[in-house]
Design a protein around this motif. Structure first.
Motif, PDB file in Angstrom:
ATOM      1  N   THR A 119       0.847  -1.192   0.000  1.00 35.47           N
ATOM      2  CA  THR A 119       0.000   0.000   0.000  1.00 35.47           C
ATOM      3  C   THR A 119       0.880   1.238   0.000  1.00 35.47           C
ATOM      4  OG1 THR A 119      -0.140   0.151   2.409  1.00 35.47           O
ATOM      5  CG2 THR A 119      -1.846  -1.128   1.306  1.00 35.47           C
ATOM      6  N   GLY A 120       0.308   2.324  -0.452  1.00 33.53           N
ATOM      7  CA  GLY A 120       1.006   3.598  -0.438  1.00 33.53           C
ATOM      8  C   GLY A 120       0.006   4.720  -0.239  1.00 33.53           C
ATOM      9  N   VAL A 121       0.517   5.837   0.199  1.00 31.38           N
ATOM     10  CA  VAL A 121      -0.296   7.041   0.324  1.00 31.38           C
ATOM     11  C   VAL A 121       0.271   8.054  -0.660  1.00 31.38           C
ATOM     12  CG1 VAL A 121      -1.067   8.901   1.840  1.00 31.38           C
ATOM     13  CG2 VAL A 121      -0.803   6.586   2.747  1.00 31.38           C
ATOM     14  N   ILE A 122      -0.628   8.624  -1.466  1.00 26.51           N
ATOM     15  CA  ILE A 122      -0.208   9.620  -2.445  1.00 26.51           C
ATOM     16  C   ILE A 122      -0.838  10.971  -2.119  1.00 26.51           C
ATOM     17  CG2 ILE A 122       0.233   7.994  -4.316  1.00 26.51           C
ATOM     18  CD1 ILE A 122      -2.542   8.692  -5.469  1.00 26.51           C
ATOM     19  N   LEU A 123      -0.151  11.997  -2.527  1.00 25.87           N
ATOM     20  CA  LEU A 123      -0.618  13.380  -2.428  1.00 25.87           C
ATOM     21  C   LEU A 123      -0.843  13.848  -3.855  1.00 25.87           C
ATOM     22  CD1 LEU A 123      -1.003  16.107  -0.898  1.00 25.87           C
ATOM     23  CD2 LEU A 123       1.448  16.436  -1.172  1.00 25.87           C
ATOM     24  N   ILE A 124      -2.077  14.236  -4.163  1.00 25.35           N
ATOM     25  CA  ILE A 124      -2.408  14.658  -5.527  1.00 25.35           C
ATOM     26  C   ILE A 124      -2.279  16.168  -5.626  1.00 25.35           C
ATOM     27  CG2 ILE A 124      -4.173  14.701  -7.324  1.00 25.35           C
ATOM     28  CD1 ILE A 124      -5.394  12.212  -5.959  1.00 25.35           C
ATOM     29  N   GLY A 125      -1.402  16.622  -6.516  1.00 23.71           N
ATOM     30  CA  GLY A 125      -1.224  18.049  -6.772  1.00 23.71           C
ATOM     31  C   GLY A 125      -1.900  18.441  -8.074  1.00 23.71           C
ATOM     32  N   ALA A 126      -1.640  19.644  -8.538  1.00 24.44           N
ATOM     33  CA  ALA A 126      -2.257  20.145  -9.771  1.00 24.44           C
ATOM     34  C   ALA A 126      -1.871  19.291 -10.973  1.00 24.44           C
ATOM     35  CB  ALA A 126      -1.850  21.592 -10.005  1.00 24.44           C
ATOM     36  N   ASP A 127      -0.612  18.881 -11.054  1.00 19.67           N
ATOM     37  CA  ASP A 127      -0.168  18.045 -12.167  1.00 19.67           C
ATOM     38  C   ASP A 127       0.833  16.982 -11.723  1.00 19.67           C
ATOM     39  OD1 ASP A 127       1.981  19.663 -11.642  1.00 19.67           O
ATOM     40  OD2 ASP A 127       2.315  20.272 -13.717  1.00 19.67           O
ATOM     41  N   THR A 128       0.914  16.756 -10.404  1.00 21.02           N
ATOM     42  CA  THR A 128       1.857  15.774  -9.870  1.00 21.02           C
ATOM     43  C   THR A 128       1.173  14.856  -8.865  1.00 21.02           C
ATOM     44  OG1 THR A 128       2.547  17.211  -8.052  1.00 21.02           O
ATOM     45  CG2 THR A 128       3.858  17.304 -10.090  1.00 21.02           C
ATOM     46  N   ILE A 129       1.756  13.699  -8.719  1.00 19.31           N
ATOM     47  CA  ILE A 129       1.391  12.769  -7.652  1.00 19.31           C
ATOM     48  C   ILE A 129       2.676  12.504  -6.885  1.00 19.31           C
ATOM     49  CG2 ILE A 129       0.740  10.405  -7.123  1.00 19.31           C
ATOM     50  CD1 ILE A 129      -1.135  10.501  -9.481  1.00 19.31           C
ATOM     51  N   THR A 130       2.626  12.674  -5.574  1.00 22.27           N
ATOM     52  CA  THR A 130       3.791  12.439  -4.734  1.00 22.27           C
ATOM     53  C   THR A 130       3.510  11.248  -3.828  1.00 22.27           C
ATOM     54  OG1 THR A 130       4.267  14.808  -4.720  1.00 22.27           O
ATOM     55  CG2 THR A 130       5.354  13.464  -3.037  1.00 22.27           C
ATOM     56  N   LEU A 131       4.362  10.246  -3.880  1.00 21.66           N
ATOM     57  CA  LEU A 131       4.260   9.122  -2.957  1.00 21.66           C
ATOM     58  C   LEU A 131       4.824   9.589  -1.621  1.00 21.66           C
ATOM     59  CD1 LEU A 131       3.525   6.098  -2.610  1.00 21.66           C
ATOM     60  CD2 LEU A 131       5.916   5.595  -3.142  1.00 21.66           C
ATOM     61  N   VAL A 132       3.991   9.574  -0.578  1.00 25.79           N
ATOM     62  CA  VAL A 132       4.429  10.093   0.720  1.00 25.79           C
ATOM     63  C   VAL A 132       4.590   8.998   1.764  1.00 25.79           C
ATOM     64  CG1 VAL A 132       3.525  12.421   0.351  1.00 25.79           C
ATOM     65  CG2 VAL A 132       2.065  10.692   1.421  1.00 25.79           C
ATOM     66  N   GLN A 133       4.056   7.806   1.485  1.00 29.38           N
ATOM     67  CA  GLN A 133       4.181   6.703   2.431  1.00 29.38           C
ATOM     68  C   GLN A 133       4.115   5.399   1.671  1.00 29.38           C
ATOM     69  OE1 GLN A 133       1.526   6.971   5.778  1.00 29.38           O
ATOM     70  NE2 GLN A 133       1.692   4.815   6.233  1.00 29.38           N
ATOM     71  N   LEU A 134       4.874   4.416   2.138  1.00 25.56           N
ATOM     72  CA  LEU A 134       4.955   3.109   1.499  1.00 25.56           C
ATOM     73  C   LEU A 134       4.901   2.056   2.595  1.00 25.56           C
ATOM     74  CD1 LEU A 134       5.655   1.149  -0.839  1.00 25.56           C
ATOM     75  CD2 LEU A 134       8.036   1.780  -0.507  1.00 25.56           C
ATOM     76  N   ASN A 135       4.019   1.068   2.431  1.00 25.62           N
ATOM     77  CA  ASN A 135       3.894  -0.009   3.393  1.00 25.62           C
ATOM     78  C   ASN A 135       3.789  -1.332   2.649  1.00 25.62           C
ATOM     79  OD1 ASN A 135       3.535   1.679   5.809  1.00 25.62           O
ATOM     80  ND2 ASN A 135       1.640   2.245   4.809  1.00 25.62           N
ATOM     81  N   THR A 136       4.367  -2.367   3.224  1.00 25.59           N
ATOM     82  CA  THR A 136       4.259  -3.694   2.635  1.00 25.59           C
ATOM     83  C   THR A 136       4.205  -4.719   3.750  1.00 25.59           C
ATOM     84  OG1 THR A 136       5.216  -5.265   1.085  1.00 25.59           O
ATOM     85  CG2 THR A 136       6.760  -3.939   2.354  1.00 25.59           C
ATOM     86  N   LEU A 137       3.546  -5.817   3.486  1.00 27.71           N
ATOM     87  CA  LEU A 137       3.469  -6.912   4.440  1.00 27.71           C
ATOM     88  C   LEU A 137       4.523  -7.961   4.160  1.00 27.71           C
ATOM     89  CD1 LEU A 137      -0.411  -7.258   4.680  1.00 27.71           C
ATOM     90  CD2 LEU A 137       1.127  -6.075   6.235  1.00 27.71           C
ATOM     91  N   ASP A 138       5.376  -7.726   3.170  1.00 28.00           N
ATOM     92  CA  ASP A 138       6.458  -8.664   2.842  1.00 28.00           C
ATOM     93  C   ASP A 138       7.550  -8.609   3.879  1.00 28.00           C
ATOM     94  OD1 ASP A 138       5.191  -9.596   0.632  1.00 28.00           O
ATOM     95  OD2 ASP A 138       6.321  -8.388  -0.782  1.00 28.00           O
TER      96      ASP A 138
END
Length: 79
Positions: free
Chosen positions: A60-79
């Motif tokens: 899973t990840g958390v993204i921040l949606i901007g005017a023309d960008t997407i920024t990945l702000v958090q990354l999680n994995t169960l691996d």
């Protein structure tokens, strides 16, 4: 409209250390979100249309949606 991806170097390092399956799952989520972020994500907490969750498999990840960008702000994995 296609968004541009922004990724902090520390999150990129975490991404590189994921298993092949987890990297593929996150990459698919991000590529889908770049084309249409609202359609390929769910609200992260309150639905403000800005902070969103992407998920596939055990990643899973958390993204921040901007005017023309997407920024990945958090990354999680169960691996």
């Amino acid at each position: 409209m296609t968004y541009r991806l922004k990724l902090d170097p520390s999150l990129h390092a975490a991404y590189k250390n994921l298993s092949d399956t987890a990297r593929r799952d996150l990459a698919v989520c991000l590529l889908d979100a770049l084309a249409d972020p609202l359609a390929h994500s769910v609200p992260y907490g309150v639905d403000d249309g800005i902070f969103r969750t992407i998920a596939s498999g055990r990643t899973t990840g958390v993204i921040l949606i901007g005017a023309d960008t997407i920024t990945l702000v958090q990354l999680n994995t169960l691996d």
